[in-house]
Scaffold this motif. Structure first.
Motif, short mmCIF file in Angstrom:
data_model
loop_
_atom_site.label_atom_id
_atom_site.label_comp_id
_atom_site.label_asym_id
_atom_site.label_seq_id
_atom_site.Cartn_x
_atom_site.Cartn_y
_atom_site.Cartn_z
N SER A 370 0.84 -1.20 0.00
CA SER A 370 0.00 0.00 0.00
C SER A 370 0.87 1.24 0.00
CB SER A 370 -0.93 0.02 1.23
OG SER A 370 -0.18 0.10 2.42
N LEU A 371 0.31 2.31 -0.53
CA LEU A 371 0.97 3.61 -0.56
C LEU A 371 -0.09 4.68 -0.35
CD1 LEU A 371 3.62 5.20 -1.14
CD2 LEU A 371 2.88 5.32 -3.53
N SER A 372 0.16 5.61 0.54
CA SER A 372 -0.81 6.67 0.81
C SER A 372 -0.11 8.01 0.96
CB SER A 372 -1.63 6.36 2.07
OG SER A 372 -0.85 6.57 3.23
N ASN A 373 -0.88 9.07 0.73
CA ASN A 373 -0.33 10.41 0.85
C ASN A 373 -1.40 11.35 1.42
OD1 ASN A 373 -0.14 13.28 -0.79
ND2 ASN A 373 1.83 12.58 -0.04
N LEU A 385 1.07 20.46 6.13
CA LEU A 385 1.51 19.17 6.65
C LEU A 385 1.39 18.14 5.55
CD1 LEU A 385 2.42 17.65 9.23
CD2 LEU A 385 0.02 17.14 9.66
N LYS A 386 2.45 17.36 5.35
CA LYS A 386 2.46 16.30 4.35
C LYS A 386 2.90 15.00 5.01
CE LYS A 386 3.62 19.50 0.60
NZ LYS A 386 4.60 19.84 -0.46
N LYS A 387 2.25 13.92 4.60
CA LYS A 387 2.61 12.59 5.13
C LYS A 387 2.53 11.56 4.01
CE LYS A 387 -0.27 10.05 7.52
NZ LYS A 387 -1.11 9.45 8.58
N THR A 388 3.57 10.75 3.90
CA THR A 388 3.59 9.65 2.94
C THR A 388 3.85 8.35 3.69
OG1 THR A 388 4.42 11.09 1.19
CG2 THR A 388 4.69 8.73 0.87
N THR A 389 3.05 7.34 3.42
CA THR A 389 3.18 6.05 4.10
C THR A 389 3.24 4.93 3.08
OG1 THR A 389 1.86 6.89 5.95
CG2 THR A 389 2.16 4.51 5.83
N ASN A 407 5.38 -7.78 8.45
CA ASN A 407 4.67 -6.51 8.29
C ASN A 407 5.68 -5.38 8.43
OD1 ASN A 407 1.76 -7.49 8.38
ND2 ASN A 407 2.54 -8.30 10.30
N LEU A 408 5.80 -4.54 7.42
CA LEU A 408 6.75 -3.44 7.45
C LEU A 408 6.05 -2.15 7.01
CD1 LEU A 408 9.78 -5.20 5.70
CD2 LEU A 408 9.43 -4.93 8.16
N THR A 409 6.30 -1.06 7.71
CA THR A 409 5.69 0.23 7.38
C THR A 409 6.72 1.34 7.52
OG1 THR A 409 3.52 -0.49 8.18
CG2 THR A 409 3.86 1.88 7.94
N TYR A 410 6.74 2.23 6.53
CA TYR A 410 7.61 3.42 6.58
C TYR A 410 6.73 4.65 6.41
CZ TYR A 410 10.69 7.15 5.01
OH TYR A 410 11.32 8.35 4.87
N THR A 411 6.96 5.66 7.26
CA THR A 411 6.19 6.90 7.22
C THR A 411 7.12 8.10 7.23
OG1 THR A 411 4.33 5.89 8.41
CG2 THR A 411 4.40 8.28 8.35
N ARG A 412 6.85 9.05 6.34
CA ARG A 412 7.60 10.31 6.33
C ARG A 412 6.61 11.45 6.53
NH1 ARG A 412 12.27 12.43 3.84
NH2 ARG A 412 12.39 14.65 4.33
N LYS A 486 10.43 17.39 10.63
CA LYS A 486 10.49 16.23 9.74
C LYS A 486 10.66 14.98 10.59
CE LYS A 486 14.29 15.29 7.57
NZ LYS A 486 15.44 15.37 6.64
N ARG A 487 9.83 13.96 10.30
CA ARG A 487 9.94 12.70 11.04
C ARG A 487 9.95 11.54 10.07
NH1 ARG A 487 5.90 13.13 14.86
NH2 ARG A 487 4.30 12.14 13.57
N ASP A 488 10.96 10.70 10.20
CA ASP A 488 11.06 9.45 9.44
C ASP A 488 10.85 8.30 10.42
OD1 ASP A 488 12.03 10.09 6.57
OD2 ASP A 488 13.31 11.31 7.84
N ARG A 489 9.84 7.47 10.13
CA ARG A 489 9.51 6.38 11.06
C ARG A 489 9.44 5.06 10.31
NH1 ARG A 489 5.76 7.21 15.95
NH2 ARG A 489 6.25 5.36 17.18
N PHE A 490 9.96 4.02 10.96
CA PHE A 490 9.92 2.68 10.41
C PHE A 490 9.53 1.72 11.53
CE2 PHE A 490 11.85 -1.41 9.44
CZ PHE A 490 11.49 -1.61 8.12
N TYR A 491 8.49 0.93 11.30
CA TYR A 491 8.13 -0.09 12.29
C TYR A 491 7.72 -1.36 11.55
CZ TYR A 491 3.31 1.61 11.52
OH TYR A 491 2.11 2.00 10.97
N GLY A 492 7.97 -2.49 12.20
CA GLY A 492 7.67 -3.76 11.53
C GLY A 492 7.80 -4.94 12.46
N ASN A 493 7.43 -6.09 11.91
CA ASN A 493 7.38 -7.33 12.69
C ASN A 493 7.67 -8.50 11.77
OD1 ASN A 493 6.74 -9.40 14.50
ND2 ASN A 493 4.55 -9.29 14.02
N VAL A 494 8.49 -9.43 12.23
CA VAL A 494 8.70 -10.70 11.53
C VAL A 494 8.29 -11.81 12.50
CG1 VAL A 494 10.32 -12.22 10.37
CG2 VAL A 494 10.59 -9.75 10.18
N GLU A 495 7.33 -12.63 12.07
CA GLU A 495 6.80 -13.70 12.93
C GLU A 495 7.07 -15.06 12.29
OE1 GLU A 495 2.72 -13.73 14.99
OE2 GLU A 495 2.48 -15.16 13.33
N PHE A 496 7.57 -15.97 13.11
CA PHE A 496 7.81 -17.36 12.69
C PHE A 496 6.86 -18.25 13.49
CE2 PHE A 496 11.69 -14.91 12.50
CZ PHE A 496 12.17 -15.16 11.22
#
Length: 629
Positions: A370-373, A385-389, A407-412, A486-496
């Motif tokens: 997914s991509l959003s703005n 204010l601008k945000k891209t995810t 699950n990986l997400t990056y937000t600017r 300016k904020r750069d954020r990255f959050y995610g999870n790897v599940e086995f």
């Protein structure tokens, strides 16, 4: 003899019937999901060991005998079984059983999905379509009015912090925010606002972690309010937990979704202000002789409206003393309340939200990207204010017993000139409604600067001295005393996940949340306050390493659901800030080296680690449960 022949015919008929019953035939059918869409690559198995797969239209064909049990399985959907009868065509819908469908399945602590009826505590779920219906930029604002007992206060400034209280206010000095968990990842919902800003003492609200969540990615939000519901997260869940589950690819479906929306905001309510008296501290005007002519002048230096009553008297207003504005220079105007008062200063804020997502599933893999703005202008002029995810959700079943999910997400986020709130030098609302003068024409205030760069403030020190006494021109504030973040954020999870035996499986997770944030603020030379430039850098990282073993089994009316796990949480946060001291040497040059005196610098760093052991046992009898945590 006749009796023996009759018995022989009966025996022959039975043998013939048994032979016909055991004879294989071609069984065909279609497999659909709960929404009626065909499920591709579903596995169709018979008790005799035959196996087939559905095609892209959800159709299958397999050899089976009457009386055989046929099992249909698909990743991410419930398994269904049917018995082969006299017919040869079957329609299978992979939907939850009647009990689950009636009672509902909800996401509980640690991201575990359970039958709602089996829970020993209250749980309230809000579906994603409710969150997305408002087309807002903040996912949690849409919980307002949809969760019983939740108090949600929308931000009062552009992209500001959303205040959420689930159990009432537990502390008058500490934190009352609930813990936010997205796809099992504890998400830091803190902000970089100082204590003065949080208590209304002035400053800019740079938002919190909730703003970094893309509303279009949300499948459901489950609110855990009681102690038993959130106990597994320990002390940091003392104010409750907001569990967010994001969307994934659905088995047998290929989805391309495009969403677009526009939202408007405007001033809803302003304080009631009188329109009988103008600026000053006396009920009469001062008379001064300028160039041989007497004029009535306003008490410009008093930033309150205790002055003369409005009666269309001819006076010299604050803007009548600058020769470069020839149309106003030394010209009197009627003394009356302005039609273009403080309310005309504010704009209609507009927020454009656009997003696109693509989801697809295969035999053992499903994914969604997914991509959003968000592009937003505020009600205060010159604020944006601008945000891209960008996000990806990927799940792959490497074997019948081993699955990996990511699950990986990056937000600017880029903010410009977020309005100052509370009681501060750059809080335009405070200068308008707590102080200010009622005759001010905001159309005249728009010409806030002279050709030489000096400010034109209504709050003149005197008629012949234009230096601001207490208040800057509000347009000077929003165009000269600006900020950037300016904020750069990255959050995610790897599940086995590994299935050890029926009802017994193990799960391991690596979860991370990290962001870097930069903030700069300006106070221009010529402002009422001392000129200044400041920079601050923030960094936050939290890593969680978790392992659990689960046992879930049912015997008749009895059931047992239990798990035990360990967790290591490692958190690091730091701040480095610097500021000019004594003012700026050269106007309009904003860097720390332009400080008149030695700059001020401070730093902070904190590291913490928490190791936890936890578990739960839930015993059930006819869906009546007793749980121990």
């Amino acid at each position: 003899m006749r009796r023996n022949l009759k018995n022989l015919f009966v025996l022959g008929g039975l043998l013939l019937g048994a032979s016909l019953y055991a004879q294989e035939k071609t069984v065909t059918g279609t497999v659909t999901d709960p929404d009626g869409f065909p499920v591709a690559d579903a596995v169709v198995k018979t008790t005799s060991g035959k196996e087939a797969y559905t095609d892209e239209n959800g159709m299958f064909s397999i050899e089976a005998k009457q009386g055989d049990l046929v099992t249909v399985e698909a990743m991410g959907l419930p398994t269904q079984t049917f018995s082969v009868g006299a017919g040869s065509e079957y329609k299978v819908t992979l939907k939850p059983s009647e009990t689950v469908e009636l009672e509902g399945a909800v996401v509980t602590a640690l991201g575990i999905t359970r039958d709602k009826r089996s829970l020993g505590y209250a749980s309230q779920e809000v579906k994603g379509d409710v969150i997305q219906a408002g087309r807002g930029s903040n996912a949690l604002q849409s919980l307002s009015g949809n969760v019983a007992g939740a108090q949600i206060t929308a931000p009062s400034s552009l992209g500001g912090s959303t205040r959420i209280t689930l159990r009432g206010i537990g502390s008058i000095t500490g934190e009352n925010r609930p813990l936010i968990v997205i796809d099992g990842i504890p998400l830091a919902n803190n902000n970089v606002n100082d204590t003065n800003t949080q208590r209304g003492g002035g400053g800019r609200d740079y938002g919190d972690g909730a703003f970094d969540i893309n509303p279009d990615d949300v499948e459901s939000i489950n609110v855990l309010k009681g102690g038993p519901a959130s106990a597994l997260y320990g002390s940091r869940a003392v104010n409750g937990v907001i569990m967010i589950k994001t969307k994934t690819g659905k088995k047998g479906r290929e989805d391309i979704v495009v969403n677009t929306g526009v939202a408007f905001e405007s001033i809803n309510q302003i304080p009631s202000l009188q329109n009988l008296y103008g600026g000053g501290a006396s009920d009469t005007f001062e008379t001064v002789n300028i160039g041989g002519k007497d004029y009535q002048i306003v008490d410009y230096a008093t930033d309150e409206s205790w002055g003369p009553r409005f009666n269309n008297q001819e006076v010299l207003q604050w803007y009548a003393f600058d020769p470069e504005f020839a149309s106003d220079y030394m010209k009197t105007t009627p003394w009356r309340a302005s039609k273009n008062d403080a309310k005309s200063f504010f704009n209609t804020g507009v927020a454009y939200t656009n997003s696109v997502s693509f989801a697809k599933s295969y035999e053992s893999t499903n994914f969604r990207v997914s991509l959003s703005n968000v592009n937003q202008t505020g009600i205060v002029p010159n604020s944006t204010l601008k945000k891209t995810t960008a996000g990806i959700n990927l799940s792959n079943k490497f074997s019948d017993v081993f699955t990996v999910t990511t699950n990986l997400t990056y937000t600017r986020t880029d903010g410009f000139n977020r309005p100052e709130v509370g009681y501060g030098d750059n809080s335009v609302a405070q200068k308008m409604f707590q102080w200010g003068q009622r005759q001010l024409d905001y159309n005249k205030l728009r010409d806030y600067k002279l050709a030489n760069g000096n400010q034109r403030s209504w709050n003149r020190t005197s008629w012949d001295e234009g230096t601001p006494a207490y208040s800057d021109n509000p347009y000077w504030v929003v165009y000269e005393n600006t900020s950037k973040d300016k904020r750069d954020r990255f959050y995610g999870n790897v599940e086995f996940k590994y299935d050890i035996a029926p009802g017994l499986y193990a799960v391991a997770n690596v979860m991370g949340d990290t962001y870097d944030m930069q903030v700069s603020e300006r106070v221009a030379v010529g402002s009422q306050a001392m000129s200044k430039y400041s920079e601050a850098y923030y960094k936050f990282t939290e890593m969680n390493y978790e392992g659990r073993i689960h046992f879930d089994k049912k015997w008749g009316d009895f059931s047992l659901n239990a798990f035990a796990g360990v967790n290591r949480r490692h958190k690091t946060q730091s701040r480095l800030s610097s500021s000019t001291n004594g003012g700026l040497v050269v106007p309009n040059y904003y860097f720390i080296g332009n400080s008149l005196d030695n700059p001020t610098t401070s730093s902070f760093r904190e590291t913490s680690e928490v190791n936890s052991i936890y578990g739960m046992i839930s015993l059930g009898y006819k869906n009546t449960r007793s749980a121990f945590r």
